[in-house]
Every structure is written in C-alpha cells, then in structure tokens.
Scaffold this motif. Structure first.
Motif, PDB file in Angstrom:
ATOM      1  N   TRP A 207       0.839  -1.208   0.000  1.00  0.00           N
ATOM      2  CA  TRP A 207       0.000   0.000   0.000  1.00  0.00           C
ATOM      3  C   TRP A 207       0.872   1.256   0.000  1.00  0.00           C
ATOM      4  CZ3 TRP A 207      -5.377   1.204   0.436  1.00  0.00           C
ATOM      5  CH2 TRP A 207      -5.629   2.549   0.690  1.00  0.00           C
ATOM      6  N   SER A 211       0.180   2.287  -3.793  1.00  0.00           N
ATOM      7  CA  SER A 211      -1.254   2.591  -3.869  1.00  0.00           C
ATOM      8  C   SER A 211      -1.547   3.748  -4.816  1.00  0.00           C
ATOM      9  CB  SER A 211      -1.821   2.888  -2.479  1.00  0.00           C
ATOM     10  OG  SER A 211      -1.167   3.987  -1.881  1.00  0.00           O
ATOM     11  N   VAL A 228      -6.588  10.799  -1.922  1.00  0.00           N
ATOM     12  CA  VAL A 228      -6.936   9.538  -1.243  1.00  0.00           C
ATOM     13  C   VAL A 228      -5.830   9.139  -0.277  1.00  0.00           C
ATOM     14  CG1 VAL A 228      -7.351   7.066  -1.583  1.00  0.00           C
ATOM     15  CG2 VAL A 228      -8.435   8.736  -3.097  1.00  0.00           C
ATOM     16  N   TYR A 229      -4.587   9.312  -0.705  1.00  0.00           N
ATOM     17  CA  TYR A 229      -3.437   9.002   0.153  1.00  0.00           C
ATOM     18  C   TYR A 229      -3.466   9.866   1.416  1.00  0.00           C
ATOM     19  CZ  TYR A 229       1.457   7.538   0.953  1.00  0.00           C
ATOM     20  OH  TYR A 229       2.609   7.000   1.458  1.00  0.00           O
ATOM     21  N   CYS A 232      -6.027   8.623   3.772  1.00  0.00           N
ATOM     22  CA  CYS A 232      -5.474   7.493   4.522  1.00  0.00           C
ATOM     23  C   CYS A 232      -4.724   7.992   5.748  1.00  0.00           C
ATOM     24  CB  CYS A 232      -4.559   6.673   3.619  1.00  0.00           C
ATOM     25  SG  CYS A 232      -3.593   5.404   4.468  1.00  0.00           S
ATOM     26  N   ALA A 283      -8.979   3.557   1.886  1.00  0.00           N
ATOM     27  CA  ALA A 283      -7.973   4.417   2.507  1.00  0.00           C
ATOM     28  C   ALA A 283      -8.296   4.686   3.970  1.00  0.00           C
ATOM     29  CB  ALA A 283      -7.872   5.740   1.744  1.00  0.00           C
TER      30      ALA A 283
END
Length: 364
Positions: A207, A211, A228-229, A232, A283
């Motif tokens: 990930w 990712s 999105v990261y 997370c 995420a």
C-alpha cells in the motif's frame, strides 16, 4: 517526530512516486527495489538505535533521526537519476529506524501505566499526521515533486529541533540493564509477535509503496490519488482512539480487529482500484487499522520485552522491516506480469495471516 520520519521521510516516496518515475524514467521494478532499499536502511538503523539509546540517551538518538530525515530528503529533492534517488531514500529511511524505539523507553519511564495504551496509540498515529500533511503539500506542488520534498525538509528541521528540546535527556531512562542476546529477542513468548510484524510488513508495504501508482494506472487522476493518500493519513489519526478499544476489549481482540480491517482495506483497493468511492473507503480503513495494529504491537512488545522496551521495539521494527523489504521488491517484479489488483489481493492475504498470531489472552 513520527509524522516527519515516517509520514514524510519514509512514506513520501510512495506518494510522489508517479511524478518521480516520469521525470527520472524509473520502471516499476526499479521503483520497488528503491523502496526496499529504504527498508534495508531502516533495518540497519534498528540495530544501531539500541546502542545509541542506551549509550547516549533518547535526545541524541532523536536528534540523529531528524538530521538523517532532513539530509535524505534533500538528496531526493536534487536527485537526477535512480542512483542518487536511491541514496536519498535510504538515508531518509534510516531516520524512521532511529525515531520510533526511543519513545518506548520514554513512555515506560514517564507515563503512568494506566495511560500507556492511550499514549502509545497517540504516538503510533503520528504516521497519519505526516501522511495527512504530505498529501495536500503534494497536491499543491503538482508535478513539482522537488518542491514538495524541500518543504518536507523544512518541516523535518523544525520538528526535529522541537522534539530534541522536549525529549528527556537523562541516559538512565531506559531502565535496568539486561543482557541483550539472540535468545532474549527470539524466544517462544516473542515468536507470535515477531511473526505478526513480518506479515503486517509484507502486506502494508505494498500500500505505502504502490497505492498511488495503482490508482493512477486504473484511471484515477494523480491529484485524486494523492488526495486519497492524504485521506489514509487523516484516518490514521483515528487510531489515537484505539487505546480505549484495547482497554475495553483487551489487546488480543483489538489487535485482531485491526488485522481484519487492514486485510479488508487491501482487498477493497485491489477489487476496486479504479473506483474512487471504494478506494476512499479502503484508505480510511487502511489508515485507521494500520496505525491501530502498530500501536497494538507496541503495547504487546512492552509486555514481552519489559526489561528493555526500546530494544524490544527495535526487534519488532526489524521483523516488520523484513516484511517491508520483501514486499515492495516482490510487488514491483509481479506488477508487470499480473497487474496491481492481483498484487494487492496477495498483500491482503499476507495481512490476514496475521490473525494466526495474536497477543496472549492475559496481555493488557
């Protein structure tokens, strides 16, 4: 310090990888090898951190961590090819190896036992703070990935100075002397914990390393993939509440819940890599569960290695690193043959195997 050394210096590579790959002409297999090189440096630092903490105390160790983070990220920012990039990634990766273990001794010496679950889960969520901060910086920087790394350097210098200033200076913080030998680190009581760390390292490293690139390849715009990261990372902050979960349900149950959610997150990303709604859910699950599992392993380590918490945590980090060395390198080689979805599903299976290793029922 955990935000800077993990969220920026260690995991910033995966966040900014797509643009660096494009500008420096790096293939997926080379990118995976570079990522694994960071974990090799992290592994070496885990051996060194025990000696540094015992001999010099946590203040000097954390100062060295901040210095390595700033130096490594500076090299990455000026890299003009794979070799210089790999050098910077390795130096930055070593910073994380020095930063985490000293806090085990600090918590053991400075925090009342009744509040240690809360304290440790908060410290472990520091990675999330770093990732949550790195995401917006990367979005604003756009394709100017060098600028993003230089901002990370400035943060490392500032945060490092404050962390050193606030760290207890006395050398005796580590507690009573204990003979550190192979049988102390590897024994029947520590076996499940070490195996858990290897398996979680294998799955989670895929990930962190790939990712963003997996989402981009599936059709999600790079900017959205980075958002999105960052989500997370923000979700990792929820793990600061995991201390309450461990207190209510017990460490064994809390750990198993975290491992299940970690595997589900990787399954969702693998099954719906190109679907924005699914990857956002993945995420959130990954960020919260990863930090919670790391916190659980930290508390578990304090029980198993009570005589020298920092040395025990270094051993856990070493086991985690063995997994994270194998993970990106293997994933990078397989991506070209089977694609990201299959690789992510395999990573989920590795994490799920962590259910076979869990803290003893009486662990607090």
């Amino acid at each position: 310090m955990i935000a800077v050394t993990f969220g920026l210096a260690r995991y910033g590579y995966g966040l900014l990888l797509p643009d660096m790959q494009s500008h420096l002409r790096i293939s997926a297999d080379v990118a995976g090898l570079i990522s694994s090189s960071a974990y090799l440096a992290y592994l070496a630092a885990n051996f060194l951190v025990v000696w540094l903490t015992v001999r010099l105390g946590p203040r000097w160790t954390l100062g060295a961590a901040a210095g390595l983070a700033a130096a490594g990220m500076t090299v990455i920012a000026v890299a003009d090819g794979p070799m210089l990039l790999a050098t910077g990634v390795m130096v930055a990766g070593a910073a994380a190896g020095l930063a985490f273990p000293p806090y085990a001794d600090i918590v053991d010496a400075e925090v009342p036992r009744v509040r240690r679950a809360l304290a440790w889960s908060t410290i472990s969520s520091g990675t999330g703070w770093g990732v949550a901060l790195a995401g917006p910086i990367a979005v604003v920087a756009g394709q100017n990935w060098r600028v993003a790394w230089l901002v990370f350097v400035a943060l490392a210098i500032g945060v490092g100075f404050l962390a050193v200033l606030r760290t207890p200076s006395r050398r005796g913080i580590a507690g009573p002397s204990v003979k550190l030998n192979w049988s102390w680190f590897v024994c029947p009581r520590s076996g499940p914990l070490l195996a858990s760390a290897v398996l979680v390292g294998l799955g989670s490293s895929v990930w962190w390393s790939f990712s963003v690139d997996a989402m981009r390849e599936a059709g999600i715009a790079t900017t959205w993939a980075r958002i999105v990261y960052a989500v997370c990372g923000a979700a990792s902050l929820l793990a600061s509440l995991s201390g309450s979960v461990f207190t209510r349900l017990g460490l064994r149950a809390g750990y198993r819940i975290g491992v299940v959610l970690l595997a589900v997150a990787l399954l969702l990303l693998g099954a719906g890599t190109g679907q924005l709604a699914l990857v956002v859910i993945a995420a959130v699950l990954f960020g919260a569960s990863y930090a919670a599992v790391v916190a659980a392993q930290g508390l578990w380590s304090a029980e198993v290695f009570a005589e020298r918490p920092s040395a025990g945590l270094a051993a856990i980090n070493t086991a985690l690193t063995i997994g994270t060395i194998i993970g990106p390198a293997t994933a990078g080689l397989l991506v070209g043959q089977v694609g990201y979805p299959v690789v992510l599903l395999a990573a989920a299976a590795c994490c799920a195997l962590g259910l076979t290793c869990a803290p003893a029922r009486q662990a607090a």
